[in-house]
Design a protein around this motif. Structure first.
Motif: not given
Ligand code: MG
Ligand code: ADP
Ligand code: ASP
Length: 438
Positions: A7, A185, A188, A244
């Motif tokens: 990714k 996000g 992920d 993260v």
């Molecule tokens: Mg990210």
């Protein structure tokens, strides 16, 4: 054969030069066969992420404002990448469909998902990989939660037919076919879902740092990289703000026992951080794996003589929280005191109600809300074996003249949570880092 799913985050695909790095990484190993792109991120500090540009386009359209200028800005980002890579790909028709949809009340999630969709089309073309649209193969349930089993069956079957594929991150579809995204996000999570579906040996998550750092780089200068971290430790640190990796991204791979390797697109020679379920085969002398923290907590301290012998006292405090629809973070207690640590935002508009509920249900000697509390999580699987970790934290904070407001140790001995005043937060993190890591 070894099989890897990769990714790449937004900064790894922000412009043509980044795409070139990505291609070199993918082509360096034949096992790198499935690639999940995010939407183009920031190229420099102060730049905008395409996802944010799409959200503002959507907002403008909702207010009946003109979107020409802001939509053109998005189109330009992609056209620049295509022309600088020398591709013959023409996305004109795609841009028109998206713009028309935005103007005709397309859903917010559909609009946001187009950032990954378009980047996926470009990356598939550039790598010569098949393009797989997750709208058809990643599913959500009617209540909006991710449908892991249905997705896994259907996605595994389809990916078996593709030796090499690009699958855009961040979205899937609802039972009626409309697009739904994960939270911010979320690419992920897509990476993790694909890794499970193809039975990968490794999920490589490529970003702009050389792994999970032992502390937030904005607070500690040049923190060390964590070589190996367990899923459990990672969850503790992510929950406390070390973000993260999306916190839900570990579930699909953890279930399937696939390790995650956090890597840096800009420094592919660095080995990064391995996230594993069991670290016992990795040597480490570290007591602490990492430190993370957040400001903005409050504590409700309830005091009552002989509280410890009053049956059901704790239950009544929790009942008051339930009635007020407030989630709590920690519940440290002593013989005659009990504190509830709450995210301050949870208390908005509910302060008087929760105080009166606790008073009504427990009849305490005193009750008090204290704001401006910061929580710091000191996390490490090495703490179980090491003696005196808490004492070292206390003396490091005492030496820095920092007053400890609360401590709480998880029963797994994996973490110690320290509460300090907001104003001492940075100094406290620095003192703990210096004590254990140097
Ligand atoms: Mg990210
Ligand atoms: P991507 O766009 O590749 O998904 P993110 O911005 O989501 O990347 O995550 C990487 C960022 O996380 C880093 O640039 C860094 O600023 C931030 N970060 C916060 N805490 C940590 C930590 N403990 N270790 C590494 N990076 C961290
Ligand atoms: N592009 C999405 C975001 O900005 C998803 C992701 O980057 O993972 O949140």
């Amino acid at each position: 054969m070894n099989l890897k799913v990769l990714k790449f985050g937004g900064s790894s695909l922000a412009d043509a030069a980044q795409f070139q790095k990505v291609k070199a990484i993918v082509e360096a190993e034949p096992s790198r066969r499935y690639v999940i792109p995010s939407a183009p991120g920031k190229r420099f500090s102060g730049d905008a992420k395409v996802t944010d540009l799409l959200y503002s386009c959507f907002d403008q359209a909702q207010l009946d404002q003109d979107i020409d200028e802001s939509f053109d800005r998005i189109v330009k980002r992609y056209e620049e990448i295509i022309s600088e890579l020398g591709l013959t790909l023409d996305l004109q028709r795609e841009f028109e469909i998206i713009k028309t949809s935005i103007l005709h009340n397309a859903g917010r999630d559909y609009v946001a998902s187009r950032g990954e969709y378009l980047n996926g089309l470009i990356l598939a073309n550039y790598l010569g990989f098949d393009f797989i649209d997750p709208q058809k193969y990643i599913f959500f349930k009617e209540n909006g939660s991710f449908d892991s089993e249905r997705t896994n069956v259907i996605l595994s079957a389809v990916l078996k037919g593709h030796q090499h594929a690009v699958i855009p991150g961040f979205y899937g579809s609802m039972p009626n076919g409309t697009i739904k995204t994960f939270s911010r996000g979320g690419s992920d999570i897509t990476g993790s879902i694909v890794a499970r579906a193809v039975g990968a040996d490794l999920y490589e998550n490529w970003t702009d740092v050389s792994g999970f750092l032992m502390a937030d780089p904005r607070i500690i200068d040049n923190p060390k990289v964590i070589d190996v971290i367990t899923y459990k430790e990672l969850r503790e640190l992510s929950y406390m703000g070390a973000t993260v990796l999306h916190e839900d991204a570990i579930f699909p791979v953890r279930y399937a026992g696939i390790p995650i390797n956090i890597r840096n697109t800009n420094c592919p020679q660095d080995s990064g951080t391995m996230i594993v379920s069991d670290a016992s085969s990795y040597n480490s002398d570290n007591i602490i794996t990492g430190i993370a923290g957040k400001v903005g907590f409050s504590s409700i301290a309830v005091e009552k003589d002989m509280m410890n012998s009053e049956i059901g006292f704790g239950k009544r405090v929790l009942e008051a929280l339930e009635k007020s629809e407030i989630c709590f973070e920690h519940l440290p207690s002593g013989i005659d005191t009990m504190s509830v640590i709450i995210n301050t935002k949870e208390l908005e508009g509910k302060r008087d109600f929760i105080l009166s509920e606790i008073c009504r249900l427990t009849v305490p000697d005193s009750i008090e809300i204290e704001d401006n509390l910061a929580l710091i999580a000191v996390v490490g699987r090495g703490m179980v074996k090491a003696k005196g970790t808490a004492a070292r934290i206390f003396s490091a904070l005492a030496d820095a003249s920092i007053n400890i407001k609360m401590i709480d140790q998880g029963s797994s001995e994996l973490n110690i949570i320290i509460g300090v005043e907001d104003k001492d937060y940075i100094a406290a993190l620095q003192a703990i880092y210096a004590e254990f890591i140097g």
